[in-house]
Every structure is written in C-alpha cells, then in structure tokens.
Design a protein around this motif. Sequence first.
Motif, PDB file in Angstrom:
ATOM      1  N   ALA A 110       0.844  -1.195   0.000  1.00 20.52           N
ATOM      2  CA  ALA A 110       0.000   0.000   0.000  1.00 20.52           C
ATOM      3  C   ALA A 110       0.876   1.242   0.000  1.00 20.52           C
ATOM      4  O   ALA A 110       2.001   1.214  -0.485  1.00 20.52           O
ATOM      5  N   CYS A 111       0.368   2.324   0.590  1.00 18.26           N
ATOM      6  CA  CYS A 111       1.027   3.620   0.467  1.00 18.26           C
ATOM      7  C   CYS A 111       2.432   3.616   1.072  1.00 18.26           C
ATOM      8  O   CYS A 111       3.285   4.372   0.623  1.00 18.26           O
ATOM      9  N   CYS A 112       2.702   2.779   2.066  1.00 21.10           N
ATOM     10  CA  CYS A 112       4.047   2.725   2.633  1.00 21.10           C
ATOM     11  C   CYS A 112       5.074   2.347   1.573  1.00 21.10           C
ATOM     12  O   CYS A 112       6.241   2.714   1.681  1.00 21.10           O
ATOM     13  N   GLY A 130       2.947  -1.712   4.023  1.00 23.67           N
ATOM     14  CA  GLY A 130       1.564  -1.292   3.866  1.00 23.67           C
ATOM     15  C   GLY A 130       0.591  -2.278   4.460  1.00 23.67           C
ATOM     16  O   GLY A 130       0.975  -3.292   5.013  1.00 23.67           O
ATOM     17  N   TRP A 131      -0.701  -1.940   4.341  1.00 25.20           N
ATOM     18  CA  TRP A 131      -1.702  -2.816   4.933  1.00 25.20           C
ATOM     19  C   TRP A 131      -1.932  -4.016   4.044  1.00 25.20           C
ATOM     20  O   TRP A 131      -1.890  -3.930   2.836  1.00 25.20           O
ATOM     21  N   GLY A 187       5.370   0.383   8.857  1.00 26.92           N
ATOM     22  CA  GLY A 187       4.151   1.173   8.985  1.00 26.92           C
ATOM     23  C   GLY A 187       3.154   0.570   9.964  1.00 26.92           C
ATOM     24  O   GLY A 187       3.126  -0.624  10.223  1.00 26.92           O
ATOM     25  N   SER A 188       2.311   1.448  10.507  1.00 24.97           N
ATOM     26  CA  SER A 188       1.333   1.020  11.511  1.00 24.97           C
ATOM     27  C   SER A 188       0.390  -0.050  10.974  1.00 24.97           C
ATOM     28  O   SER A 188      -0.080  -0.889  11.716  1.00 24.97           O
ATOM     29  N   CYS A 189       0.103   0.012   9.672  1.00 20.39           N
ATOM     30  CA  CYS A 189      -0.846  -0.963   9.129  1.00 20.39           C
ATOM     31  C   CYS A 189      -0.291  -2.363   9.181  1.00 20.39           C
ATOM     32  O   CYS A 189      -0.988  -3.297   9.560  1.00 20.39           O
ATOM     33  N   ASN A 207      -3.505  -0.411  11.978  1.00 18.96           N
ATOM     34  CA  ASN A 207      -3.697   1.044  12.012  1.00 18.96           C
ATOM     35  C   ASN A 207      -5.169   1.397  12.229  1.00 18.96           C
ATOM     36  O   ASN A 207      -5.839   0.741  13.032  1.00 18.96           O
ATOM     37  N   TRP A 232      -7.501   0.887  10.224  1.00 24.89           N
ATOM     38  CA  TRP A 232      -8.380   0.041   9.407  1.00 24.89           C
ATOM     39  C   TRP A 232      -8.837  -1.173  10.208  1.00 24.89           C
ATOM     40  O   TRP A 232      -8.547  -2.301   9.843  1.00 24.89           O
ATOM     41  N   GLY A 253       4.989   4.202  12.118  1.00 24.47           N
ATOM     42  CA  GLY A 253       4.848   5.463  11.387  1.00 24.47           C
ATOM     43  C   GLY A 253       3.770   5.303  10.340  1.00 24.47           C
ATOM     44  O   GLY A 253       3.393   4.187  10.014  1.00 24.47           O
ATOM     45  N   CYS A 254       3.261   6.433   9.860  1.00 27.71           N
ATOM     46  CA  CYS A 254       2.189   6.349   8.854  1.00 27.71           C
ATOM     47  C   CYS A 254       2.381   7.434   7.824  1.00 27.71           C
ATOM     48  O   CYS A 254       1.782   8.467   7.937  1.00 27.71           O
ATOM     49  N   PRO A 255       3.203   7.245   6.815  1.00 26.11           N
ATOM     50  CA  PRO A 255       4.169   6.164   6.679  1.00 26.11           C
ATOM     51  C   PRO A 255       5.445   6.516   7.415  1.00 26.11           C
ATOM     52  O   PRO A 255       5.694   7.694   7.707  1.00 26.11           O
TER      53      PRO A 255
HETATM   54  S1  SF4 Z   1       0.871   2.984   7.715  1.00 29.08           S
HETATM   55 FE1  SF4 Z   1      -0.056   4.764   6.708  1.00 29.08          FE
HETATM   56  S2  SF4 Z   1       1.196   5.054   4.866  1.00 29.08           S
HETATM   57 FE2  SF4 Z   1       1.568   2.979   5.601  1.00 29.08          FE
HETATM   58  S3  SF4 Z   1       0.137   1.647   4.512  1.00 29.08           S
HETATM   59 FE3  SF4 Z   1      -0.824   2.264   6.428  1.00 29.08          FE
HETATM   60  S4  SF4 Z   1      -2.049   4.075   5.920  1.00 29.08           S
HETATM   61 FE4  SF4 Z   1      -0.561   3.777   4.277  1.00 29.08          FE
END
Ligand code: SF4
Lengths: 177, 215
Positions: free
Chosen positions: B58-60, B96-97, B123-125, B130, B132, B153-155
């Motif tokens: 994902a975004c990470c 990422g998640w 990342g937290s996911c 996180n 979610w 971290g996010c991210p």
């Molecule tokens: S921790 Fe934040 S940046 Fe990383 S995958 Fe989750 S939502 Fe996206």
Amino acid sequence: MSAGGGAERPLPASLLAADRAVLDRFGARILERIEAFGELTYCVAPGDWTEVLSFLKDSPEGAFDQLDCLLGDHLPEREDRPLAVVVHLVSHAHGHRLRVKTALAEGQGLPTLTGLWPSAGFDEREAWEMFGILFEGHPDLRRLLTTDDFEGHPLRKDFPLQGTVGGRIRIDLRGKI
Amino acid sequence: MDCSLGNIAGRGSQEEAFDEPLGGPVRFPGGIAMPVQLEKVLGFGRSFSFWPLLFGLACCAIEMMALGGPRFDMSRFGMEAMRASPRQADGMIIAGWCSIKMAPRVVRLYEQIPDPKWVLAMGSCAISGNIWDTYHVVQGIDSLIPVDVYVPGCPPRPEALWEGLEMIRERIKQSRHAYDGLRRIPAREALAQATASSVPPAVPLEVPLVEVPRS
Ligand code: SF4
C-alpha cells in the motif's frame, strides 16, 4: 433544474446536440435532467436502463464509446428505493461526458451492461459485492475485492464500520498456502 | 534522529547481544547447524548484501521506493537489488496494509523465500492494522508470519525504514531470525489448530498474536 453557482458554466455544444437527440427520442422517460457545473445528468427508470444507454452509445450525436465507471450507492433515507446505480460515460469522438442514474428497490435487479461495454464487468461485480445489487445476465458475477466466503455487503450504510462483524470475517487459509 | 523505532529485541538488549557468544543450535529444515566462528563470517558477508523482495502492499511502499531512489539511495548498503522473485530474495519488507484477500499470497511469498530470511513490518498498518479495524484488513501481519523488526509510522520516513534495515543487518550478523530456527509460522500454526479442532474451518481474524521469540 440546476444547482446554484455552477449554472453559468454552459454545456459543450456537442453535448447539447446529444441532449436534444435523447430528449427527442425518450421525452418524459428521462425522469430527471440535472445540469450543473457544465455537466449533464439523466435519471431513468430501471426498465429503460439498457435502452437509454445503448441509444447513447450508438447514436452519432452521443457516441459514448467508453464506460468510465459504474458504481452503486446506498441511500437508506430513501425508503422505497434505497439503492442507486450511476454510470459515467465518455465520448472520445466528441470529448464530452455524461452521467446516468437509476434508483432501485431492495432486491430489484438491473440488466447488465457487459454487452454494450465489456468494461462494465468488473464494475458490476464490485457494485454487486459492495451493495448487493444484482446484475441480470452478467457472465461472471463473483466477489472481486473480498474473499469468496464473505457474507454481507460492506458498503451499505448498515454494515458495521469497525470490527469483525461478530467474528464473521475470517482469514481462510485452507488450500491457499 | 527523531524517529521512534521499535524492535522486538529492544535496542538495549540488542547492544548487549554483541558481547554474547552465538549460542544454541540453529535449526534449518533438514539439519542443525552449530554456530561457530564460520557463522559469524557468513553473517558478516550476508549483512552487506541483503536483497529484499520487490513487493509493496500500500502507500508505505511509496516511501520504500523513495529509499531505493537516488535521494536516500539504499544501494550504498548493498540492499538495492530488490528481487522480483522470492526465490532470490533474503527477506521481505511488508510495506503497507495487507488485505484479507492478499493474506494467503503474503504467506506464500514468505514461505517461498529460502532460509535464512528476515522480515520487516513497515508502517502502523503492517504492525497492527492502524485505523483500518474494518472488514478487509489483517490486524497485524505478525499474526500470519514471524516479523524481525517493526518500523512504526504512517508512513515511516525513508530514514526510519533505513534504520530498520540497519537493525535487520545487525540481526543478520548475529544469525538471528524471528522464527528462531524453528520455523514457527503463525499462519501454519493457526491453520493446523483450526484443522485439528475442526470447529471453525477458517482462521479467525483475531488469532492470538503468536509471541515472536525474543533473542
Ligand atoms: S501505515 Fe499509513 S502510509 Fe503505511 S500503509 Fe498504512 S495508511 Fe498507508
């Protein structure tokens, strides 16, 4: 009807021609015509769905050759017809866009658009999975983003936002790893 | 540096670990290795050529790509060779998640990486799900596969990931893995449990977090 503020932006000339052709052909069967922000939206009855959309695709004024997206919606405050389907169409010949909506009662099906635009296949799978809108005649109506054994339609407003829905949501690893 | 980093070993105990001799047998499938000085030499060599799996969820993953790019440039540390095949990789970065649909694929990719292997949850996911806590996200990847280093971290900033990779490097030098040579994969254990008890056939989302062995 026009929304405030955006009304001064005119519709493109090619879209106005397509609009005239549609109104000539269907008249009062276009239940609502919304013009806002230089964009045009039609609301039609579910029974007219395929006919209106195939006219839009095939008529030379419309020439909507691409189905940009098809999405579902859940409006529980509208009690008799809580579900909606929206399509966004693009014409590459004229460079204009159009939105067509329909409202559905609970459990009411809608004919598939895969015969007109094959790209409707994935979008209809998603709308079925997320809202439980049944598309009649769809060649491959399977769940797309959730696992096959998932129960419920997660984008409905009454689906719990948080948690595992009483443990119903599981990670099924059998035969997959 | 201002990024708070988590490590299962904790940073204090990690520093102590430098003085400890490498103890205990290291078990691989098909054999047991008694770590001797050779293990240290191998670990030293491996630590300068950690090849992660080219894999983002994902975004990470965007920050992971930034670390691979010219500005942060992880190729300075022998880590730029991200392999597209798990069979050529030394470990994976869970960036990422992880959706429930993706979870079996992640476990498969993990299992296809040859031993020894290291996993970084970025990342937290990947660590906890996180925000979610919803119908489609795995609540912490360590309920499925063993994780060596957690980078919150996010991210997380690329520097944070980089420091996490440095922690992986220290673990490589010490020949330590999250699965501790025993190949305890939580997903496999949960699956075996579910099959044996034959109650619910699927693994519930809230599998009790399997304690990752601490070094
Ligand atoms: S921790 Fe934040 S940046 Fe990383 S995958 Fe989750 S939502 Fe996206």
